[in-house]
Design a protein around this motif. Structure first.
Motif, PDB file in Angstrom:
ATOM      1  N   ILE A   5       0.870  -1.171   0.000  1.00 50.95           N
ATOM      2  CA  ILE A   5       0.000   0.000   0.000  1.00 50.95           C
ATOM      3  C   ILE A   5       0.907   1.220   0.000  1.00 50.95           C
ATOM      4  O   ILE A   5       1.862   1.287   0.769  1.00 50.95           O
ATOM      5  N   LEU A   6       0.599   2.176  -0.854  1.00 50.94           N
ATOM      6  CA  LEU A   6       1.288   3.453  -0.857  1.00 50.94           C
ATOM      7  C   LEU A   6       0.311   4.492  -0.327  1.00 50.94           C
ATOM      8  O   LEU A   6      -0.739   4.730  -0.922  1.00 50.94           O
ATOM      9  N   PHE A   7       0.630   5.065   0.834  1.00 41.19           N
ATOM     10  CA  PHE A   7      -0.208   6.090   1.438  1.00 41.19           C
ATOM     11  C   PHE A   7       0.252   7.466   0.961  1.00 41.19           C
ATOM     12  O   PHE A   7       1.419   7.816   1.095  1.00 41.19           O
ATOM     13  N   GLN A  11       3.680   9.526   0.990  1.00 42.58           N
ATOM     14  CA  GLN A  11       4.549   8.664   0.184  1.00 42.58           C
ATOM     15  C   GLN A  11       5.106   7.509   1.015  1.00 42.58           C
ATOM     16  O   GLN A  11       6.246   7.096   0.846  1.00 42.58           O
ATOM     17  N   LYS A  12       4.304   6.994   1.932  1.00 37.70           N
ATOM     18  CA  LYS A  12       4.743   5.919   2.819  1.00 37.70           C
ATOM     19  C   LYS A  12       4.238   4.582   2.282  1.00 37.70           C
ATOM     20  O   LYS A  12       3.042   4.386   2.112  1.00 37.70           O
ATOM     21  N   LYS A  13       5.179   3.660   2.026  1.00 36.29           N
ATOM     22  CA  LYS A  13       4.830   2.321   1.553  1.00 36.29           C
ATOM     23  C   LYS A  13       4.792   1.367   2.734  1.00 36.29           C
ATOM     24  O   LYS A  13       5.609   1.462   3.651  1.00 36.29           O
ATOM     25  N   VAL A  90      -3.453   4.773  -1.741  1.00 32.86           N
ATOM     26  CA  VAL A  90      -4.516   5.302  -0.899  1.00 32.86           C
ATOM     27  C   VAL A  90      -4.197   6.748  -0.563  1.00 32.86           C
ATOM     28  O   VAL A  90      -3.129   7.046  -0.019  1.00 32.86           O
ATOM     29  N   GLU A  91      -5.116   7.644  -0.885  1.00 37.48           N
ATOM     30  CA  GLU A  91      -4.950   9.046  -0.544  1.00 37.48           C
ATOM     31  C   GLU A  91      -5.706   9.321   0.759  1.00 37.48           C
ATOM     32  O   GLU A  91      -6.924   9.163   0.820  1.00 37.48           O
ATOM     33  N   VAL A  92      -4.954   9.710   1.768  1.00 39.73           N
ATOM     34  CA  VAL A  92      -5.530  10.024   3.071  1.00 39.73           C
ATOM     35  C   VAL A  92      -5.779  11.530   3.126  1.00 39.73           C
ATOM     36  O   VAL A  92      -4.855  12.317   2.909  1.00 39.73           O
ATOM     37  N   PRO A  93      -7.017  11.949   3.396  1.00 37.25           N
ATOM     38  CA  PRO A  93      -7.295  13.382   3.447  1.00 37.25           C
ATOM     39  C   PRO A  93      -6.507  14.066   4.559  1.00 37.25           C
ATOM     40  O   PRO A  93      -6.291  13.490   5.626  1.00 37.25           O
ATOM     41  N   GLU A  94      -6.098  15.286   4.285  1.00 29.73           N
ATOM     42  CA  GLU A  94      -5.361  16.060   5.262  1.00 29.73           C
ATOM     43  C   GLU A  94      -6.327  16.567   6.333  1.00 29.73           C
ATOM     44  O   GLU A  94      -7.439  16.985   6.023  1.00 29.73           O
ATOM     45  N   GLU A  95      -5.883  16.535   7.583  1.00 34.29           N
ATOM     46  CA  GLU A  95      -6.700  17.052   8.681  1.00 34.29           C
ATOM     47  C   GLU A  95      -6.912  18.549   8.466  1.00 34.29           C
ATOM     48  O   GLU A  95      -5.993  19.254   8.032  1.00 34.29           O
ATOM     49  N   PRO A  96      -8.101  19.071   8.772  1.00 35.50           N
ATOM     50  CA  PRO A  96      -8.384  20.490   8.527  1.00 35.50           C
ATOM     51  C   PRO A  96      -7.384  21.446   9.192  1.00 35.50           C
ATOM     52  O   PRO A  96      -6.925  22.393   8.555  1.00 35.50           O
TER      53      PRO A  96
END
Length: 116
Positions: A5-7, A11-13, A90-96
């Motif tokens: 998984i690439l987050f 850019q963390k695998k 997987v694109e993780v949304p940035e915290e507001p």
């Protein structure tokens, strides 16, 4: 056998066994993915964007009710309900709050100390 998984945007695998949820993989890899309901699909705080719907499990009944077919078709999934089947981005949304701070720092970087 394991899958990668690439987050994004970090850019963390991370390597996981097929059948691991995206939330479990994020927690094990140190990627912050918000979650409040303990992985029951009730709070919607673990929404992610994936690049390939065929690389993950079919949507659960809970996901379909919460997100709807259009969001799921566009790649939005619940990390706690979605299991990894093969290699995936997987694109993780940035915290507001983090987004606001990042934007402010970028603005400050573009401003010169000596400009009036």
């Amino acid at each position: 056998m394991s899958e990668t998984i690439l987050f994004l945007p970090d850019q963390k695998k991370f390597e996981v066994k097929p059948g691991t949820t995206i939330l479990q993989a994020a927690l094990k890899s140190g990627v912050h993915l918000g979650h409040k309901c303990g992985g029951r699909g009730a709070c919607l705080t673990c929404k992610v964007k994936i690049d390939d719907n065929s690389a993950v499990s079919q949507p659960t009944k809970s996901e379909l009710q919460k997100l709807g077919k259009n969001l799921i078709k566009a790649g939005t999934r619940l990390g706690c309900q979605t299991k990894v089947l093969k290699r995936l981005k997987v694109e993780v949304p940035e915290e507001p709050l983090k987004a606001v701070i990042r934007k402010q720092l970028a603005k400050q970087k573009n401003e010169s100390f000596w400009d009036d």
